[in-house]
Design a protein around this motif. Structure first.
Motif, short mmCIF file in Angstrom:
data_model
loop_
_atom_site.label_atom_id
_atom_site.label_comp_id
_atom_site.label_asym_id
_atom_site.label_seq_id
_atom_site.Cartn_x
_atom_site.Cartn_y
_atom_site.Cartn_z
N UNK A 95 0.80 -1.22 0.00
CA UNK A 95 0.00 0.00 0.00
C UNK A 95 0.83 1.26 0.00
N UNK A 96 0.67 2.06 1.06
CA UNK A 96 1.43 3.29 1.18
C UNK A 96 2.93 3.07 1.17
N UNK A 97 3.37 1.89 1.62
CA UNK A 97 4.79 1.57 1.55
C UNK A 97 5.25 1.44 0.12
N UNK A 98 4.42 0.80 -0.72
CA UNK A 98 4.73 0.68 -2.14
C UNK A 98 4.71 2.05 -2.82
N UNK A 99 3.79 2.92 -2.39
CA UNK A 99 3.75 4.28 -2.94
C UNK A 99 5.06 5.02 -2.68
N UNK A 100 5.68 4.77 -1.54
CA UNK A 100 6.96 5.41 -1.23
C UNK A 100 8.03 5.03 -2.25
N UNK A 101 7.99 3.80 -2.73
CA UNK A 101 9.00 3.35 -3.68
C UNK A 101 8.91 4.10 -5.00
N UNK A 102 7.77 4.70 -5.28
CA UNK A 102 7.56 5.41 -6.54
C UNK A 102 8.03 6.85 -6.48
N UNK A 103 8.44 7.34 -5.29
CA UNK A 103 8.89 8.72 -5.17
C UNK A 103 10.35 8.84 -4.74
N UNK A 104 11.00 7.70 -4.44
CA UNK A 104 12.42 7.75 -4.08
C UNK A 104 13.27 7.54 -5.32
N UNK A 105 14.58 7.69 -5.16
CA UNK A 105 15.49 7.65 -6.31
C UNK A 105 16.13 6.28 -6.54
N UNK A 106 16.18 5.46 -5.50
CA UNK A 106 16.83 4.15 -5.63
C UNK A 106 16.19 3.20 -4.64
N UNK A 107 15.87 1.98 -5.08
CA UNK A 107 15.22 0.98 -4.23
C UNK A 107 16.10 -0.26 -4.15
N UNK A 108 16.46 -0.63 -2.94
CA UNK A 108 17.18 -1.88 -2.68
C UNK A 108 16.22 -2.80 -1.96
N UNK A 109 15.96 -3.97 -2.52
CA UNK A 109 14.97 -4.88 -1.95
C UNK A 109 15.61 -6.19 -1.51
#
Length: 251
Positions: A103-117
């Motif tokens: 949800x809102x956590x996934x939305x955060x991934x769309x506004x940051x510059x780099x995602x490490x999972x």
């Protein structure tokens, strides 16, 4: 979290921001880090989550991560002309995803510059199944995964596993759980090592074609209107009882 974002953006000695979940006490993940399980659906079901909170999050926290904050003495009201590039002070953001970003956590991934999972982690947007709109994800997710997969995610409950080709459209890097700290440090080193003069300028240039301020304002007009009706709909209650067992849950 929004206050922490403000401090990160405004503090002159802070060069980059990192979002990562803390260890939790939930029995299933006792002592383990979890990125985000999204909004508390029981609060929505019990009428304790205000409608305005959805707007505050999209226009406040998420917007600050994506666009920064206005520089000092810049006019701040709706009557001013929209000018590009925006006169904002902004910094790079890294998201480190342990377990899941829902949800809102996934939305955060769309506004940051780099995602490490973390390997085995996943991202999803179950808001439609619950009965409301997932913030600005309807506008942003198609830029990452294409409209077809975005529709599948938001209308048919598609889940993105970090280890899959589709998941890699959202995650820049997938690492084993015990390598997360090293991966974050390595990413910070690459970003800071190349100098911190131009990140804000490059972010503004990217937004010129992906999401100018006027495009966001138009989207939020639709979002605010539709979310108001969804937030008060009978179907929301039905969905939460069906998919969340909300009647039996307590805060």
């Amino acid at each position: 979290m929004e206050i922490a974002t403000d401090l990160t953006l405004l503090h002159p000695d802070v060069k980059i921001g990192v979002l990562r979940g803390s260890p939790v006490n939930h029995p299933k993940y006792q002592g383990q880090r979890v990125f985000s399980s999204g909004i508390n659906l029981t609060r929505i079901y019990q009428g304790k989550q205000s409608y305005l909170s959805f707007l505050f999050r999209s226009m406040g926290l998420h917007n600050k991560l994506y666009r920064g904050v206005l520089v000092e003495d810049e006019p701040d009201h709706l009557g001013i002309p929209i000018e590009e590039p925006e006169r904002t002070w902004e910094k790079l953001w890294i998201a480190a995803v342990d377990k899941f970003a829902i949800g809102g956590g996934c939305q955060l991934l769309l506004v940051v510059d780099y995602v490490i999972a973390e390997a085995g982690s996943y991202f999803n947007l179950p808001a439609r199944k619950e009965g409301f709109l997932p913030g600005a994800a309807n506008m942003r997710l198609p830029r990452f995964v294409g409209e077809r997969l975005a529709r599948e995610a938001m209308l048919f409950d598609r889940m993105f596993y970090a280890d899959t080709p589709e998941g890699r459209l959202i995650a820049n890097e997938v690492v084993a759980a015990d390598e997360m700290d090293l991966a974050v440090s390595r990413c910070i080193g690459r970003a800071v090592g190349s100098g911190m003069v131009s990140p804000g300028a490059n972010r503004k240039a990217i937004r010129q074609q992906t999401e100018p301020l006027e495009a966001l304002r138009k989207y939020l007009t639709t979002y605010a209107f539709e979310q108001a009706f969804l937030h008060l709909s009978d179907q929301l209650i039905v969905n939460l009882e069906r998919h969340w067992n909300a009647r039996q849950r307590k805060l």
